[in-house]
Motif scaffolding. Structure first.
Motif, PDB file in Angstrom:
ATOM      1  N   UNK A 101       0.992  -1.127   0.207  1.00  0.00           N
ATOM      2  CA  UNK A 101       0.142  -0.196  -0.162  1.00  0.00           C
ATOM      3  C   UNK A 101       0.813   1.135   0.030  1.00  0.00           C
ATOM      4  N   UNK A 102       0.375   2.263  -0.548  1.00  0.00           N
ATOM      5  CA  UNK A 102       0.933   3.682  -0.632  1.00  0.00           C
ATOM      6  C   UNK A 102      -0.032   4.341   0.259  1.00  0.00           C
ATOM      7  N   UNK A 103       0.572   5.374   0.823  1.00  0.00           N
ATOM      8  CA  UNK A 103      -0.381   6.215   1.684  1.00  0.00           C
ATOM      9  C   UNK A 103      -0.322   7.802   1.245  1.00  0.00           C
ATOM     10  N   UNK A 104      -1.226   8.402   1.647  1.00  0.00           N
ATOM     11  CA  UNK A 104      -1.345   9.944   1.784  1.00  0.00           C
ATOM     12  C   UNK A 104      -1.880  10.452   2.911  1.00  0.00           C
ATOM     13  N   UNK A 105      -1.527  11.444   3.645  1.00  0.00           N
ATOM     14  CA  UNK A 105      -1.938  12.094   4.790  1.00  0.00           C
ATOM     15  C   UNK A 105      -3.542  12.334   4.650  1.00  0.00           C
ATOM     16  N   UNK A 106      -4.312  12.170   5.564  1.00  0.00           N
ATOM     17  CA  UNK A 106      -5.856  12.467   5.532  1.00  0.00           C
ATOM     18  C   UNK A 106      -5.915  13.573   6.837  1.00  0.00           C
ATOM     19  N   UNK A 107      -6.728  14.635   6.278  1.00  0.00           N
ATOM     20  CA  UNK A 107      -6.961  15.590   7.434  1.00  0.00           C
ATOM     21  C   UNK A 107      -8.792  15.814   7.137  1.00  0.00           C
ATOM     22  N   UNK A 108      -8.836  16.354   8.518  1.00  0.00           N
ATOM     23  CA  UNK A 108     -10.397  17.013   8.654  1.00  0.00           C
ATOM     24  C   UNK A 108     -10.972  17.895   7.257  1.00  0.00           C
ATOM     25  N   UNK A 109     -11.974  17.472   6.558  1.00  0.00           N
ATOM     26  CA  UNK A 109     -12.387  18.762   5.535  1.00  0.00           C
ATOM     27  C   UNK A 109     -12.578  19.829   5.877  1.00  0.00           C
ATOM     28  N   UNK A 110     -13.048  20.223   7.421  1.00  0.00           N
ATOM     29  CA  UNK A 110     -13.594  21.304   7.981  1.00  0.00           C
ATOM     30  C   UNK A 110     -12.200  22.097   8.475  1.00  0.00           C
ATOM     31  N   UNK A 111     -11.539  21.507   9.483  1.00  0.00           N
ATOM     32  CA  UNK A 111     -10.555  22.212  10.380  1.00  0.00           C
ATOM     33  C   UNK A 111      -9.335  21.836   9.994  1.00  0.00           C
ATOM     34  N   UNK A 112      -8.956  20.711   8.936  1.00  0.00           N
ATOM     35  CA  UNK A 112      -7.673  20.528   8.278  1.00  0.00           C
ATOM     36  C   UNK A 112      -6.678  19.854   9.645  1.00  0.00           C
ATOM     37  N   UNK A 113      -7.251  19.397  10.560  1.00  0.00           N
ATOM     38  CA  UNK A 113      -6.304  18.560  11.872  1.00  0.00           C
ATOM     39  C   UNK A 113      -6.348  17.264  10.836  1.00  0.00           C
ATOM     40  N   UNK A 122      -3.095  -1.509  -5.388  1.00  0.00           N
ATOM     41  CA  UNK A 122      -3.627  -1.485  -6.705  1.00  0.00           C
ATOM     42  C   UNK A 122      -5.171  -1.816  -6.942  1.00  0.00           C
ATOM     43  N   UNK A 123      -5.700  -2.540  -6.014  1.00  0.00           N
ATOM     44  CA  UNK A 123      -7.059  -2.955  -5.956  1.00  0.00           C
ATOM     45  C   UNK A 123      -7.760  -2.408  -4.938  1.00  0.00           C
TER      46      UNK A 123
END
Length: 137
Positions: A101-113, A122-123
């Motif tokens: 797996x690759x990863x990306x940082x996930x933040x709250x859409x509202x406050x960016x925490x 791949x799947x």
């Protein structure tokens, strides 16, 4: 459209040994009754992030504990969807906690925490949300 700032990949994750099963197991949606479904919110601002019907198992567990290169320990809970999250940066396989797996940082859409990470193979994909950054209602 929201601007998401790039975060250096190695600042959050560290590689750990992995078992032979690195797939995702999605719980049977019928098992979670509507009355038992709990809303998962951002602890900082209260925005709805996901709900318990999207809880999933990765490597046979819903919850995992990992540490990053700086020694910080993260306890994460896995969800197949988290519409209250936005992702930041390019996919990285540096220090990934889940083989394949690759990863990306996930933040709250509202406050960016910073709430956790979105892991993508791949799947399949899933979110690993930091237990201390989310609340259950």
């Amino acid at each position: 459209m929201q601007t998401i700032y790039s975060i250096p990949p190695c600042s959050f994750l560290k590689s750990t040994p992995h078992g032979p099963d690195s797939g995702i197991e999605v719980e049977d949606k019928d098992e979670v009754r509507e009355s038992e479904k709990k809303i998962i919110t951002c602890r900082a601002c209260g925005t709805e992030i996901t709900d318990s019907s999207f809880a999933t198992k990765v490597n046979e567990n819903h919850e995992h504990s990992f540490f990053n290169p700086h020694g910080y320990v993260f306890q994460i809970r896995c969800f197949s969807a988290a519409t209250g999250c936005a992702t930041a940066g390019k996919p990285s396989n540096e220090f990934t906690w889940f083989s394949g797996y690759t990863w990306k940082v996930a933040v709250c859409r509202s406050c960016m925490t910073h709430l956790g990470w979105r892991f993508q193979s791949d799947s399949t994909s899933f979110y690993g949300l930091i237990r201390d950054k989310i609340s259950e209602k």
